[in-house]
Design a protein around this motif. Structure first.
Motif, PDB file in Angstrom:
ATOM      1  N   LEU A  78       0.136  -1.533   0.089  1.00  0.00           N
ATOM      2  CA  LEU A  78      -0.038   0.122   0.221  1.00  0.00           C
ATOM      3  C   LEU A  78       0.931   1.756  -0.184  1.00  0.00           C
ATOM      4  O   LEU A  78       0.400   2.321  -1.124  1.00  0.00           O
ATOM      5  CB  LEU A  78      -0.916  -0.088   1.461  1.00  0.00           C
ATOM      6  N   VAL A  79       2.183   1.422   1.354  1.00  0.00           N
ATOM      7  CA  VAL A  79       2.228   2.280   1.131  1.00  0.00           C
ATOM      8  C   VAL A  79       3.983   2.595   0.111  1.00  0.00           C
ATOM      9  O   VAL A  79       3.955   3.433  -0.870  1.00  0.00           O
ATOM     10  CB  VAL A  79       4.252   2.374   2.368  1.00  0.00           C
ATOM     11  N   GLY A  80       4.437   1.446  -0.777  1.00  0.00           N
ATOM     12  CA  GLY A  80       5.211   1.309  -1.758  1.00  0.00           C
ATOM     13  C   GLY A  80       3.718   1.795  -2.916  1.00  0.00           C
ATOM     14  O   GLY A  80       4.805   2.562  -4.202  1.00  0.00           O
ATOM     15  N   SER A  81       3.234   1.464  -3.291  1.00  0.00           N
ATOM     16  CA  SER A  81       2.170   2.263  -4.587  1.00  0.00           C
ATOM     17  C   SER A  81       1.876   3.455  -4.376  1.00  0.00           C
ATOM     18  O   SER A  81       1.974   3.817  -5.024  1.00  0.00           O
ATOM     19  CB  SER A  81       0.418   1.497  -4.874  1.00  0.00           C
ATOM     20  N   SER A  82       1.542   3.644  -3.011  1.00  0.00           N
ATOM     21  CA  SER A  82       0.946   5.339  -3.523  1.00  0.00           C
ATOM     22  C   SER A  82       2.307   6.015  -2.966  1.00  0.00           C
ATOM     23  O   SER A  82       2.319   7.323  -3.745  1.00  0.00           O
ATOM     24  CB  SER A  82       0.604   5.426  -1.356  1.00  0.00           C
ATOM     25  N   PHE A 109      14.873   6.764  -1.591  1.00  0.00           N
ATOM     26  CA  PHE A 109      14.468   6.965  -0.697  1.00  0.00           C
ATOM     27  C   PHE A 109      13.122   5.816  -0.116  1.00  0.00           C
ATOM     28  O   PHE A 109      13.274   4.437   0.206  1.00  0.00           O
ATOM     29  CB  PHE A 109      14.750   7.498   0.443  1.00  0.00           C
ATOM     30  N   PHE A 110      11.917   6.191   0.002  1.00  0.00           N
ATOM     31  CA  PHE A 110      10.519   5.281  -0.156  1.00  0.00           C
ATOM     32  C   PHE A 110      10.113   4.085  -1.387  1.00  0.00           C
ATOM     33  O   PHE A 110      10.184   3.140  -1.228  1.00  0.00           O
ATOM     34  CB  PHE A 110       9.902   6.675  -0.035  1.00  0.00           C
ATOM     35  N   SER A 111      10.592   4.498  -2.535  1.00  0.00           N
ATOM     36  CA  SER A 111      10.953   3.264  -3.100  1.00  0.00           C
ATOM     37  C   SER A 111      11.245   2.427  -2.994  1.00  0.00           C
ATOM     38  O   SER A 111      10.940   1.443  -3.325  1.00  0.00           O
ATOM     39  CB  SER A 111      10.687   4.003  -5.082  1.00  0.00           C
ATOM     40  N   ILE A 279       9.148  -0.497 -19.829  1.00  0.00           N
ATOM     41  CA  ILE A 279       8.129  -0.713 -19.443  1.00  0.00           C
ATOM     42  C   ILE A 279       7.899  -2.154 -18.342  1.00  0.00           C
ATOM     43  O   ILE A 279       6.868  -1.944 -17.920  1.00  0.00           O
ATOM     44  CB  ILE A 279       7.155  -0.566 -20.643  1.00  0.00           C
ATOM     45  N   ASN A 280       8.573  -3.072 -18.863  1.00  0.00           N
ATOM     46  CA  ASN A 280       8.692  -4.683 -17.879  1.00  0.00           C
ATOM     47  C   ASN A 280       9.271  -3.582 -16.688  1.00  0.00           C
ATOM     48  O   ASN A 280       8.763  -3.945 -15.884  1.00  0.00           O
ATOM     49  CB  ASN A 280       9.854  -5.633 -18.458  1.00  0.00           C
ATOM     50  N   LEU A 281      10.410  -3.172 -16.867  1.00  0.00           N
ATOM     51  CA  LEU A 281      10.419  -2.374 -14.508  1.00  0.00           C
ATOM     52  C   LEU A 281       9.275  -2.146 -14.016  1.00  0.00           C
ATOM     53  O   LEU A 281       9.100  -2.230 -12.632  1.00  0.00           O
ATOM     54  CB  LEU A 281      11.583  -1.735 -15.155  1.00  0.00           C
ATOM     55  N   SER A 282       8.292  -0.688 -14.793  1.00  0.00           N
ATOM     56  CA  SER A 282       7.686  -0.682 -14.694  1.00  0.00           C
ATOM     57  C   SER A 282       6.564  -1.519 -13.838  1.00  0.00           C
ATOM     58  O   SER A 282       5.801  -1.374 -12.716  1.00  0.00           O
ATOM     59  CB  SER A 282       7.112   0.955 -15.365  1.00  0.00           C
ATOM     60  N   LEU A 283       6.069  -2.609 -14.726  1.00  0.00           N
ATOM     61  CA  LEU A 283       5.049  -3.640 -14.219  1.00  0.00           C
ATOM     62  C   LEU A 283       5.267  -4.490 -13.670  1.00  0.00           C
ATOM     63  O   LEU A 283       4.609  -4.714 -11.934  1.00  0.00           O
ATOM     64  CB  LEU A 283       4.756  -3.705 -16.125  1.00  0.00           C
ATOM     65  N   THR A 284       7.289  -4.447 -12.671  1.00  0.00           N
ATOM     66  CA  THR A 284       7.556  -5.148 -12.130  1.00  0.00           C
ATOM     67  C   THR A 284       7.262  -4.506 -10.974  1.00  0.00           C
ATOM     68  O   THR A 284       7.049  -4.790  -9.990  1.00  0.00           O
ATOM     69  CB  THR A 284       8.663  -5.079 -12.168  1.00  0.00           C
ATOM     70  N   SER A 285       6.999  -3.193 -10.865  1.00  0.00           N
ATOM     71  CA  SER A 285       7.196  -2.166  -9.409  1.00  0.00           C
ATOM     72  C   SER A 285       5.367  -2.033  -9.240  1.00  0.00           C
ATOM     73  O   SER A 285       5.385  -2.190  -7.951  1.00  0.00           O
ATOM     74  CB  SER A 285       7.783  -0.581  -9.470  1.00  0.00           C
ATOM     75  N   VAL A 286       4.644  -2.386  -9.830  1.00  0.00           N
ATOM     76  CA  VAL A 286       3.276  -1.668  -9.996  1.00  0.00           C
ATOM     77  C   VAL A 286       2.084  -3.012  -9.856  1.00  0.00           C
ATOM     78  O   VAL A 286       1.412  -3.012  -9.085  1.00  0.00           O
ATOM     79  CB  VAL A 286       3.148  -0.567 -10.984  1.00  0.00           C
ATOM     80  N   PHE A 287       2.561  -4.484 -10.689  1.00  0.00           N
ATOM     81  CA  PHE A 287       1.650  -5.221 -10.510  1.00  0.00           C
ATOM     82  C   PHE A 287       2.124  -6.667  -9.394  1.00  0.00           C
ATOM     83  O   PHE A 287       0.780  -7.012  -8.623  1.00  0.00           O
ATOM     84  CB  PHE A 287       2.608  -5.433 -11.564  1.00  0.00           C
TER      85      PHE A 287
END
Length: 333
Positions: A78-82, A109-111, A279-287
């Motif tokens: 939740l925190v990571g997505s936000s 830092f937060f990511s 795109i692939n790395l961003s999907l890995t972060s949000v999926f």
């Protein structure tokens, strides 16, 4: 910060830009459809992880060591997505690619802290399954509330400490070449490579992070499941083996969702085009933050039972309230 500066000498002047430019998704055709998809992913992530946290908090039967780790995973997701998705949408969807120097370091830092904690939570859940299957009679003794809370607290301390060092090393770099970060967020690797002075400490730390925070946890998880597989091979009946293995399916799904895209991306290396890599790395972060609560709700019997109980309780309360309201309305004045 002064500690890093004094270590290099008092006469060194650092070139710290007023802002950086995040340019990761620029030039990708039809990228606005991807932003709409990210909005959907973020909404589902927030709702799903909030539901999982609420169910675990409200149901006293779920306050077990295992679900402490699941609760922490939902909180981190939740925190990571936000921390990531709203800023990402602000940068690219609303065309605000400029981010101040201090905001960029805070974003990083937060990511990274949430990214590290996702991995560590998978390790904690892997240990839980390992003890539950290999030493079922000693599970209550070895996996206690105190042990899991101490383990998660130590993971938080380690992740925050590493990220503070990460950010501290970046503050001793001079950015006199470029301020354009070719990524979807303030990526550590992209940032230290833009420096015009020696960035060896940051590079060494990046290599250590890959080993300590990705490869070592992955190795532990793989070894734990090899031990689990060996233990299950000694179980008498196929039905018992299936029942024991079924308790691991949710965790295995999370591990696959998180690690397989990363391994493919880093293994392929330069063979992947820059845009496809971003795109692939961003999907890995949000999926994973979106899929984790869905997987636990669908594949974990305890959470499904708890959800049904909560829905039945709420329906009963609503019907009782309506009955009382009708009773008051029918009472003659």
């Amino acid at each position: 910060m002064n500690l890093f500066n004094s270590a290099l000498g008092k006469n060194i002047t650092f070139v710290r830009p007023a802002f950086f430019i995040i340019s990761g998704f620029s030039g990708i055709p039809n990228i606005k459809y991807y932003y709409v998809f990210l909005c959907f992913v973020y909404v589902v992530s927030v709702l799903g992880n909030t539901v999982v946290m609420a169910v675990i908090y409200l149901d006293h039967n779920l306050r077990t060591p295992k679900y402490i780790a699941v609760f922490n995973l939902a909180f981190v997701d939740l925190v990571g997505s936000s921390a990531l998705v709203p800023k990402l949408l602000d940068i690219f969807l609303f065309n605000h690619p400029y981010i101040s120097y201090n905001d960029c370091l805070t974003f990083l830092f937060f990511s990274y802290t949430c990214l590290f904690m996702q991995v560590f939570n998978l390790v904690a859940l892997s240990y839980d399954r390992l003890i539950a299957i290999m030493h079922p009679l000693h599970y209550q003794v070895k996996v206690t509330h105190r042990f899991v809370l101490s383990l998660i607290a130590s993971f938080w301390v380690f992740a925050i400490t590493v990220d503070l060092v990460l950010v501290g090393l970046l503050t001793r770099l001079s950015f006199c070449r470029s301020v354009v970060i070719n990524s979807y967020f303030c990526d550590h690797g992209q940032m230290f490579r833009m420096a015009c002075n020696d960035y060896t400490p940051s590079h060494v730390l990046a290599v250590l992070m890959i080993g300590l925070i990705f490869m070592c946890p992955l190795a532990f998880i793989v070894l734990s499941y090899l031990c689990i597989g060996y233990a299950l091979s000694k179980v008498a009946t196929a039905q018992e083996r299936y029942k024991a293995f079924r308790t691991c399916t949710a965790h295995l799904s999370l591990v696959a969702i998180y690690f397989i895209p990363l391994l493919i991306t880093f293994t392929a290396g330069s063979q992947i085009r820059p845009n496809a890599r971003i795109i692939n790395l961003s999907l890995t972060s949000v999926f994973p933050p979106m899929l984790n609560p869905i997987i636990y709700v669908l594949q974990t019997q305890e959470i499904k039972v708890s959800l049904k109980k909560l829905f039945k309780t709420n329906k009963l309360k609503i019907s009782l309230d309506r009955g009382k309201q009708k009773g008051f309305e029918s009472t003659p004045n």
